[in-house]
Write an enzyme that holds these catalytic residues in place. Structure first.
Site, PDB file in Angstrom:
ATOM      1  N   LYS A  88      -9.112   9.690  -6.018  1.00 23.90           N
ATOM      2  CA  LYS A  88      -8.925   8.293  -6.413  1.00 23.90           C
ATOM      3  C   LYS A  88     -10.282   7.603  -6.556  1.00 23.90           C
ATOM      4  O   LYS A  88     -11.024   7.473  -5.592  1.00 23.90           O
ATOM      5  CB  LYS A  88      -8.063   7.574  -5.372  1.00 23.90           C
ATOM      6  CG  LYS A  88      -6.681   8.199  -5.208  1.00 23.90           C
ATOM      7  CD  LYS A  88      -5.854   7.512  -4.141  1.00 23.90           C
ATOM      8  CE  LYS A  88      -6.460   7.659  -2.763  1.00 23.90           C
ATOM      9  NZ  LYS A  88      -5.533   7.201  -1.694  1.00 23.90           N
ATOM     10  N   THR A 124      -5.279  -5.986  -2.094  1.00 26.75           N
ATOM     11  CA  THR A 124      -4.998  -4.586  -2.409  1.00 26.75           C
ATOM     12  C   THR A 124      -4.659  -3.765  -1.164  1.00 26.75           C
ATOM     13  O   THR A 124      -4.737  -2.536  -1.192  1.00 26.75           O
ATOM     14  CB  THR A 124      -6.217  -3.957  -3.103  1.00 26.75           C
ATOM     15  OG1 THR A 124      -7.372  -4.108  -2.243  1.00 26.75           O
ATOM     16  CG2 THR A 124      -6.496  -4.618  -4.436  1.00 26.75           C
ATOM     17  N   GLY A 160      -2.869  -1.522   1.280  1.00 22.06           N
ATOM     18  CA  GLY A 160      -1.751  -0.598   1.161  1.00 22.06           C
ATOM     19  C   GLY A 160      -1.726   0.242  -0.097  1.00 22.06           C
ATOM     20  O   GLY A 160      -0.761   0.970  -0.323  1.00 22.06           O
ATOM     21  N   THR A 161      -2.782   0.193  -0.905  1.00 22.17           N
ATOM     22  CA  THR A 161      -2.755   0.937  -2.170  1.00 22.17           C
ATOM     23  C   THR A 161      -2.636   2.442  -1.953  1.00 22.17           C
ATOM     24  O   THR A 161      -1.883   3.119  -2.653  1.00 22.17           O
ATOM     25  CB  THR A 161      -4.011   0.643  -3.007  1.00 22.17           C
ATOM     26  OG1 THR A 161      -5.177   0.809  -2.181  1.00 22.17           O
ATOM     27  CG2 THR A 161      -3.990  -0.758  -3.564  1.00 22.17           C
ATOM     28  N   GLY A 162      -3.392   2.985  -0.988  1.00 22.80           N
ATOM     29  CA  GLY A 162      -3.362   4.428  -0.775  1.00 22.80           C
ATOM     30  C   GLY A 162      -2.014   4.920  -0.294  1.00 22.80           C
ATOM     31  O   GLY A 162      -1.492   5.931  -0.788  1.00 22.80           O
ATOM     32  N   CYS A 163      -1.436   4.213   0.679  1.00 24.84           N
ATOM     33  CA  CYS A 163      -0.110   4.576   1.185  1.00 24.84           C
ATOM     34  C   CYS A 163       0.919   4.489   0.064  1.00 24.84           C
ATOM     35  O   CYS A 163       1.791   5.360  -0.080  1.00 24.84           O
ATOM     36  CB  CYS A 163       0.298   3.635   2.315  1.00 24.84           C
ATOM     37  SG  CYS A 163      -0.873   3.500   3.672  1.00 24.84           S
TER      38      CYS A 163
END
Length: 262
Positions: A175, A206, A208-211
Protein backbone atom coordinates in the site's frame (compact mmCIF):
# COMPACT_ATOMS: atom_id res chain seq x y z
CA UNK A 1 -33.27 -17.27 3.60
CA UNK A 2 -29.84 -18.00 2.15
CA UNK A 3 -26.92 -17.77 4.58
CA UNK A 4 -24.45 -15.07 3.48
CA UNK A 5 -20.73 -15.82 3.12
CA UNK A 6 -18.98 -15.85 6.50
CA UNK A 7 -15.77 -13.94 7.28
CA UNK A 8 -13.83 -14.11 10.53
CA UNK A 9 -11.68 -11.25 11.80
CA UNK A 10 -8.93 -11.98 14.32
CA UNK A 11 -7.92 -8.58 15.66
CA UNK A 12 -7.96 -6.04 18.47
CA UNK A 13 -10.75 -3.76 19.60
CA UNK A 14 -10.73 -0.01 18.90
CA UNK A 15 -12.91 1.63 21.54
CA UNK A 16 -13.33 4.67 19.28
CA UNK A 17 -14.93 2.50 16.59
CA UNK A 18 -12.78 3.61 13.67
CA UNK A 19 -10.37 0.71 13.26
CA UNK A 20 -9.80 -2.82 14.53
CA UNK A 21 -12.62 -5.28 15.07
CA UNK A 22 -15.19 -2.51 14.82
CA UNK A 23 -14.00 -1.37 11.38
CA UNK A 24 -13.76 -4.97 10.20
CA UNK A 25 -17.34 -5.82 11.13
CA UNK A 26 -18.71 -2.58 9.65
CA UNK A 27 -16.89 -3.30 6.39
CA UNK A 28 -18.17 -6.84 6.23
CA UNK A 29 -21.74 -5.72 6.84
CA UNK A 30 -21.46 -3.04 4.15
CA UNK A 31 -20.16 -5.60 1.64
CA UNK A 32 -22.84 -8.19 2.26
CA UNK A 33 -21.03 -10.87 4.24
CA UNK A 34 -21.58 -12.12 7.78
CA UNK A 35 -18.76 -10.90 10.02
CA UNK A 36 -17.55 -12.86 13.05
CA UNK A 37 -14.77 -11.99 15.46
CA UNK A 38 -11.95 -13.30 17.58
CA UNK A 39 -10.80 -10.58 19.95
CA UNK A 40 -7.03 -10.56 20.55
CA UNK A 41 -6.60 -7.34 22.51
CA UNK A 42 -8.49 -4.43 24.00
CA UNK A 43 -7.30 -0.87 23.42
CA UNK A 44 -8.27 2.41 25.00
CA UNK A 45 -8.28 4.43 21.79
CA UNK A 46 -9.84 7.58 20.40
CA UNK A 47 -9.26 10.15 17.68
CA UNK A 48 -6.00 11.36 19.25
CA UNK A 49 -4.23 8.03 19.78
CA UNK A 50 -3.97 4.84 21.82
CA UNK A 51 -3.93 5.41 25.56
CA UNK A 52 -3.56 1.75 26.55
CA UNK A 53 -3.58 -1.80 25.20
CA UNK A 54 -4.14 -5.17 26.89
CA UNK A 55 -3.81 -8.47 25.03
CA UNK A 56 -6.04 -11.45 25.82
CA UNK A 57 -4.64 -14.81 26.97
CA UNK A 58 -3.73 -17.24 24.22
CA UNK A 59 -6.29 -19.74 25.48
CA UNK A 60 -9.07 -17.14 25.16
CA UNK A 61 -8.09 -16.39 21.55
CA UNK A 62 -7.85 -20.08 20.67
CA UNK A 63 -11.22 -20.82 22.28
CA UNK A 64 -12.97 -18.01 20.37
CA UNK A 65 -11.49 -19.21 17.08
CA UNK A 66 -12.41 -22.86 17.58
CA UNK A 67 -15.90 -21.92 18.75
CA UNK A 68 -16.64 -20.07 15.53
CA UNK A 69 -14.80 -22.20 12.99
CA UNK A 70 -15.87 -25.60 14.32
CA UNK A 71 -19.58 -24.75 14.44
CA UNK A 72 -20.28 -21.96 11.96
CA UNK A 73 -17.41 -22.29 9.49
CA UNK A 74 -15.69 -19.57 7.47
CA UNK A 75 -15.16 -18.65 3.84
CA UNK A 76 -12.30 -16.24 4.63
CA UNK A 77 -10.24 -15.05 7.60
CA UNK A 78 -8.66 -11.63 8.16
CA UNK A 79 -6.03 -10.91 10.81
CA UNK A 80 -5.11 -7.56 12.32
CA UNK A 81 -3.56 -6.62 15.67
CA UNK A 82 -1.98 -9.70 17.26
CA UNK A 83 0.21 -7.86 19.79
CA UNK A 84 2.60 -10.57 21.03
CA UNK A 85 4.74 -13.41 19.73
CA UNK A 86 2.63 -15.91 21.65
CA UNK A 87 -0.57 -14.71 19.99
CA UNK A 88 1.04 -14.60 16.55
CA UNK A 89 2.24 -18.20 16.95
CA UNK A 90 -1.16 -19.43 18.16
CA UNK A 91 -3.11 -17.67 15.41
CA UNK A 92 -0.71 -18.89 12.71
CA UNK A 93 -1.21 -22.45 13.92
CA UNK A 94 -4.99 -22.04 13.76
CA UNK A 95 -4.86 -20.52 10.28
CA UNK A 96 -2.77 -23.31 8.78
CA UNK A 97 -5.43 -25.80 9.89
CA UNK A 98 -8.29 -23.78 8.35
CA UNK A 99 -9.35 -24.38 4.74
CA UNK A 100 -10.12 -20.80 3.76
CA UNK A 101 -8.24 -17.86 2.20
CA UNK A 102 -6.43 -15.67 4.72
CA UNK A 103 -5.79 -11.93 4.50
CA UNK A 104 -3.00 -10.80 6.83
CA UNK A 105 -2.81 -7.13 7.76
CA UNK A 106 0.52 -7.16 9.66
CA UNK A 107 -0.42 -4.35 12.03
CA UNK A 108 2.63 -2.80 13.64
CA UNK A 109 1.59 0.70 14.67
CA UNK A 110 -1.62 2.68 14.87
CA UNK A 111 -2.55 5.62 12.63
CA UNK A 112 -1.09 7.88 15.34
CA UNK A 113 2.20 5.98 15.56
CA UNK A 114 1.42 4.00 18.71
CA UNK A 115 3.02 0.51 18.76
CA UNK A 116 0.53 -2.37 18.48
CA UNK A 117 3.01 -5.23 17.99
CA UNK A 118 5.85 -6.19 20.31
CA UNK A 119 9.32 -6.15 18.71
CA UNK A 120 9.74 -9.71 19.96
CA UNK A 121 6.83 -10.77 17.73
CA UNK A 122 8.37 -9.69 14.42
CA UNK A 123 10.21 -12.95 13.87
CA UNK A 124 6.99 -14.91 14.36
CA UNK A 125 5.15 -12.68 11.89
CA UNK A 126 7.89 -13.31 9.33
CA UNK A 127 8.27 -17.05 9.80
CA UNK A 128 4.81 -18.22 10.90
CA UNK A 129 2.06 -15.72 10.08
CA UNK A 130 2.99 -14.46 6.60
CA UNK A 131 3.51 -17.98 5.18
CA UNK A 132 -0.13 -18.68 6.10
CA UNK A 133 -1.40 -15.68 4.12
CA UNK A 134 -3.21 -15.77 0.83
CA UNK A 135 -2.75 -12.00 0.68
CA UNK A 136 -0.54 -9.82 2.88
CA UNK A 137 -1.43 -6.11 3.00
CA UNK A 138 1.44 -4.16 4.63
CA UNK A 139 1.77 -0.40 4.47
CA UNK A 140 5.18 1.13 3.85
CA UNK A 141 6.09 1.38 7.55
CA UNK A 142 5.22 -2.31 8.00
CA UNK A 143 7.26 -3.25 4.91
CA UNK A 144 10.28 -1.53 6.45
CA UNK A 145 9.65 -3.12 9.83
CA UNK A 146 9.38 -6.63 8.38
CA UNK A 147 11.90 -6.56 5.53
CA UNK A 148 14.15 -3.54 5.97
CA UNK A 149 13.15 -2.19 2.55
CA UNK A 150 12.53 1.56 2.60
CA UNK A 151 10.12 2.83 -0.05
CA UNK A 152 10.74 6.42 -1.11
CA UNK A 153 8.75 6.41 -4.34
CA UNK A 154 6.62 4.33 -6.67
CA UNK A 155 9.73 2.87 -8.28
CA UNK A 156 10.55 1.09 -4.99
CA UNK A 157 7.25 -0.78 -4.71
CA UNK A 158 8.45 -3.76 -6.77
CA UNK A 159 11.43 -4.28 -4.45
CA UNK A 160 9.13 -4.04 -1.44
CA UNK A 161 6.71 -6.57 -2.91
CA UNK A 162 9.51 -9.02 -3.71
CA UNK A 163 10.81 -8.76 -0.16
CA UNK A 164 7.37 -9.42 1.31
CA UNK A 165 6.71 -12.33 -1.05
CA UNK A 166 10.02 -13.78 0.10
CA UNK A 167 8.43 -14.23 3.54
CA UNK A 168 5.82 -16.63 2.19
CA UNK A 169 2.43 -15.10 1.31
CA UNK A 170 0.92 -16.08 -2.05
CA UNK A 171 0.15 -12.44 -2.91
CA UNK A 172 1.55 -9.15 -1.60
CA UNK A 173 -0.47 -5.94 -1.70
CA UNK A 174 1.95 -3.09 -0.99
CA UNK A 175 0.00 0.00 0.00
CA UNK A 176 1.58 3.22 -1.21
CA UNK A 177 -0.82 5.56 0.53
CA UNK A 178 2.01 7.33 2.37
CA UNK A 179 3.74 8.37 -0.87
CA UNK A 180 3.33 11.75 -2.53
CA UNK A 181 0.94 12.12 -5.46
CA UNK A 182 -1.84 9.71 -6.31
CA UNK A 183 -2.65 6.79 -4.03
CA UNK A 184 -0.96 3.84 -5.77
CA UNK A 185 -0.80 0.24 -4.55
CA UNK A 186 0.95 -2.76 -6.09
CA UNK A 187 -0.57 -6.25 -5.99
CA UNK A 188 1.62 -9.11 -7.20
CA UNK A 189 2.22 -12.81 -6.77
CA UNK A 190 5.67 -12.57 -8.29
CA UNK A 191 4.55 -13.41 -11.82
CA UNK A 192 1.75 -10.93 -12.52
CA UNK A 193 1.36 -7.32 -11.41
CA UNK A 194 -1.71 -5.21 -10.80
CA UNK A 195 -1.25 -1.48 -10.21
CA UNK A 196 -4.18 0.13 -8.43
CA UNK A 197 -4.47 3.89 -8.61
CA UNK A 198 -6.84 6.43 -7.11
CA UNK A 199 -6.71 10.20 -6.70
CA UNK A 200 -5.29 11.43 -3.41
CA UNK A 201 -8.20 12.87 -1.46
CA UNK A 202 -7.97 16.04 0.62
CA UNK A 203 -9.40 14.52 3.79
CA UNK A 204 -7.39 13.99 6.98
CA UNK A 205 -10.02 11.68 8.47
CA UNK A 206 -8.52 8.34 7.43
CA UNK A 207 -8.49 6.30 10.65
CA UNK A 208 -9.09 2.62 9.91
CA UNK A 209 -8.04 2.51 6.26
CA UNK A 210 -5.76 -0.51 6.65
CA UNK A 211 -8.27 -2.58 8.61
CA UNK A 212 -11.02 -1.61 6.20
CA UNK A 213 -9.05 -2.53 3.08
CA UNK A 214 -7.97 -5.94 4.41
CA UNK A 215 -11.51 -6.73 5.54
CA UNK A 216 -12.90 -5.70 2.16
CA UNK A 217 -10.43 -8.02 0.43
CA UNK A 218 -11.47 -10.87 2.72
CA UNK A 219 -15.13 -10.16 2.00
CA UNK A 220 -14.47 -10.36 -1.72
CA UNK A 221 -12.58 -13.64 -1.41
CA UNK A 222 -15.42 -15.10 0.69
CA UNK A 223 -17.88 -14.39 -2.12
CA UNK A 224 -15.71 -16.31 -4.59
CA UNK A 225 -13.79 -13.50 -6.29
CA UNK A 226 -10.20 -14.15 -7.30
CA UNK A 227 -7.49 -12.13 -5.56
CA UNK A 228 -7.00 -9.38 -8.18
CA UNK A 229 -10.74 -8.69 -8.46
CA UNK A 230 -11.25 -8.81 -4.69
CA UNK A 231 -8.44 -6.30 -4.23
CA UNK A 232 -9.70 -4.03 -7.01
CA UNK A 233 -13.18 -3.87 -5.48
CA UNK A 234 -11.72 -3.36 -2.02
CA UNK A 235 -9.64 -0.43 -3.29
CA UNK A 236 -12.77 1.16 -4.80
CA UNK A 237 -14.68 0.70 -1.54
CA UNK A 238 -11.90 2.19 0.60
CA UNK A 239 -11.46 5.14 -1.75
CA UNK A 240 -15.13 5.99 -1.31
CA UNK A 241 -14.90 5.50 2.45
CA UNK A 242 -11.93 7.89 2.66
CA UNK A 243 -13.75 10.50 0.58
CA UNK A 244 -16.64 10.32 3.06
CA UNK A 245 -14.45 10.25 6.19
CA UNK A 246 -15.78 12.52 8.91
CA UNK A 247 -14.56 14.45 11.93
CA UNK A 248 -14.85 12.69 15.26
CA UNK A 249 -13.38 13.97 18.52
CA UNK A 250 -10.45 16.37 18.39
CA UNK A 251 -8.05 14.32 16.26
CA UNK A 252 -8.20 12.09 13.18
CA UNK A 253 -11.69 10.88 12.38
CA UNK A 254 -12.61 7.55 10.73
CA UNK A 255 -13.42 6.61 7.19
CA UNK A 256 -17.15 6.16 6.57
CA UNK A 257 -17.88 2.47 6.21
CA UNK A 258 -21.52 3.16 5.34
CA UNK A 259 -20.82 5.65 2.53
CA UNK A 260 -22.62 3.56 -0.08
CA UNK A 261 -25.71 3.21 2.09
CA UNK A 262 -25.79 6.96 2.71
Amino acid sequence: MQTPPRVLTVAGSDSGGGAGIQADLKTMLALGVHGMSVLTAVTAQNSTGVQGAWELPVEAVRAQYRSVVDDIGVQAVKTGMLATAELVEAVAELLTATDAPVVVDPVGVSKHGDPLLAQSALASVRTRLLPAATVATPNLDEVAQLTGVEVAGEEDLREAAAAVLGLGPRWALIKGGHLEGEAVDLLTDGSEEHWLRAPRLDNRHTHGTGCTLASAVAAGLATGLDVPEAVRRAKDYVTGAIAAGFALGSGIGPVDHAWRQR
